[in-house]
Design an enzyme around this catalytic site. Structure first.
Site, PDB file in Angstrom:
ATOM      1  N   GLU A  79       0.831  -1.216   0.000  1.00 12.75           N
ATOM      2  CA  GLU A  79       0.000   0.000   0.000  1.00 12.75           C
ATOM      3  C   GLU A  79       0.862   1.260   0.000  1.00 12.75           C
ATOM      4  O   GLU A  79       1.855   1.329   0.713  1.00 12.75           O
ATOM      5  CB  GLU A  79      -0.929   0.015   1.236  1.00 12.75           C
ATOM      6  CG  GLU A  79      -1.879  -1.161   1.329  1.00 12.75           C
ATOM      7  CD  GLU A  79      -2.968  -1.146   0.252  1.00 12.75           C
ATOM      8  OE1 GLU A  79      -3.089  -0.145  -0.485  1.00 12.75           O
ATOM      9  OE2 GLU A  79      -3.683  -2.166   0.157  1.00 12.75           O
ATOM     10  N   CYS A 134      -7.121  -1.667   8.522  1.00 16.09           N
ATOM     11  CA  CYS A 134      -5.820  -1.665   7.856  1.00 16.09           C
ATOM     12  C   CYS A 134      -5.405  -0.258   7.495  1.00 16.09           C
ATOM     13  O   CYS A 134      -4.271   0.167   7.730  1.00 16.09           O
ATOM     14  CB  CYS A 134      -5.843  -2.597   6.641  1.00 16.09           C
ATOM     15  SG  CYS A 134      -5.963  -4.327   7.160  1.00 16.09           S
ATOM     16  N   HIS A 156      -0.992  -5.451   2.455  1.00 18.91           N
ATOM     17  CA  HIS A 156      -2.173  -6.326   2.529  1.00 18.91           C
ATOM     18  C   HIS A 156      -1.809  -7.696   1.985  1.00 18.91           C
ATOM     19  O   HIS A 156      -1.085  -7.800   0.989  1.00 18.91           O
ATOM     20  CB  HIS A 156      -3.312  -5.756   1.670  1.00 18.91           C
ATOM     21  CG  HIS A 156      -4.363  -5.037   2.445  1.00 18.91           C
ATOM     22  ND1 HIS A 156      -4.778  -3.760   2.120  1.00 18.91           N
ATOM     23  CD2 HIS A 156      -5.117  -5.429   3.517  1.00 18.91           C
ATOM     24  CE1 HIS A 156      -5.732  -3.403   2.973  1.00 18.91           C
ATOM     25  NE2 HIS A 156      -5.955  -4.392   3.817  1.00 18.91           N
TER      26      HIS A 156
HETATM   27  N1  PCA Z   1      -7.847  -6.691   7.525  1.00 19.45           N
HETATM   28  C1  PCA Z   1      -8.845  -5.682   7.737  1.00 19.45           C
HETATM   29  C2  PCA Z   1      -8.764  -5.358   9.188  1.00 19.45           C
HETATM   30  C3  PCA Z   1      -7.986  -6.450   9.813  1.00 19.45           C
HETATM   31  C4  PCA Z   1      -7.365  -7.167   8.698  1.00 19.45           C
HETATM   32  O1  PCA Z   1      -6.523  -8.064   8.778  1.00 19.45           O
HETATM   33  C5  PCA Z   1      -8.689  -4.503   6.773  1.00 19.45           C
HETATM   34  O2  PCA Z   1      -8.308  -4.720   5.621  1.00 19.45           O
HETATM   35  O3  PCA Z   1      -8.984  -3.366   7.145  1.00 19.45           O
END
Ligand code: PCA
Length: 199
Positions: A79, A134, A156
């Site tokens: 990201e 996130c 991610h």
């Molecule tokens: N993914 C979520 C919140 C916790 C996680 O592992 C997100 O993409 O916001």
């Protein structure tokens, strides 16, 4: 030298969270001569950064890399942007009242992508970490260290095949070991970049 690596606990329909599992599995590991300190964060606004802030103060890491699960990703997403927005029950709130609209990741994102590709892990640069936890941890950490020379950012990760099949879905997934390999490659790029900056 230490690097802080965080993931999240399971939430919603996901019975486990590969981001937390991978972070935890690397706790105490040495990557590029840097010791990994890891933490698994609650999926709760505010409780996430409240766990991270004292760890930064205690360990004085040279970088902070946060991980989270992206339920429909087919590759690792490095990201680039965290925005000052959290959406709770369809209502918009700022993460930091009066804070900057956004922060760019201060990790060497292109070098991380290159390193991940070099080890055969599908990856892409992405420009929205969403509006949930996130994005919340990415923005909150970048805001916390905005005045410091401390690179920070977010990756991610996709769900594993086990998680996808458990939910009866036929969507993209990535084996835990591949996710782990990609994360190690990304962290390697982060450490290399710090060493270059310090010469
Ligand atoms: N993914 C979520 C919140 C916790 C996680 O592992 C997100 O993409 O916001």
């Amino acid at each position: 030298m230490k690097i802080l690596l965080t993931g999240f606990e399971p939430w919603a329909a996901w019975s486990s969270n590969p981001s937390g599992v991978v972070a935890e599995s690397l706790d105490g590991a040495s990557i590029g001569g840097c010791e990994v300190v890891s933490a698994v964060l609650p999926v709760v606004h505010g409780a996430d950064i409240d766990r991270v802030a004292p760890l930064i103060a205690e360990h004085e890491p040279v970088a902070v890399v946060c991980l989270g699960l992206h339920g429909s990703a087919s590759a690792l997403h490095v990201e680039r942007v965290g925005i000052n927005l959290k959406v709770i029950d369809g209502v918009d709130y700022p993460i930091v009242e009066g804070g900057p609209d956004a922060y760019f990741s201060t990790l060497p994102t292109r070098a991380m992508v290159q390193r991940m590709e070099d080890v055969g892990v599908p990856v892409r640069l992405t420009y929205s970490a969403g509006t949930f936890l996130c994005n919340h941890i990415m923005y909150s950490v970048l805001h916390l260290v905005a005045e410091d020379d401390l690179p920070a950012g977010f990756i991610h990760v996709p769900p594993t095949p086990e998680l996808v099949t458990e939910l009866g879905r036929s969507q993209p997934s990535m084996a835990l070991e591949t996710i782990r390999t990609g994360v190690v490659a990304g962290v390697t790029a982060v450490v290399e970049n710090i060493k270059v900056r310090r010469v």
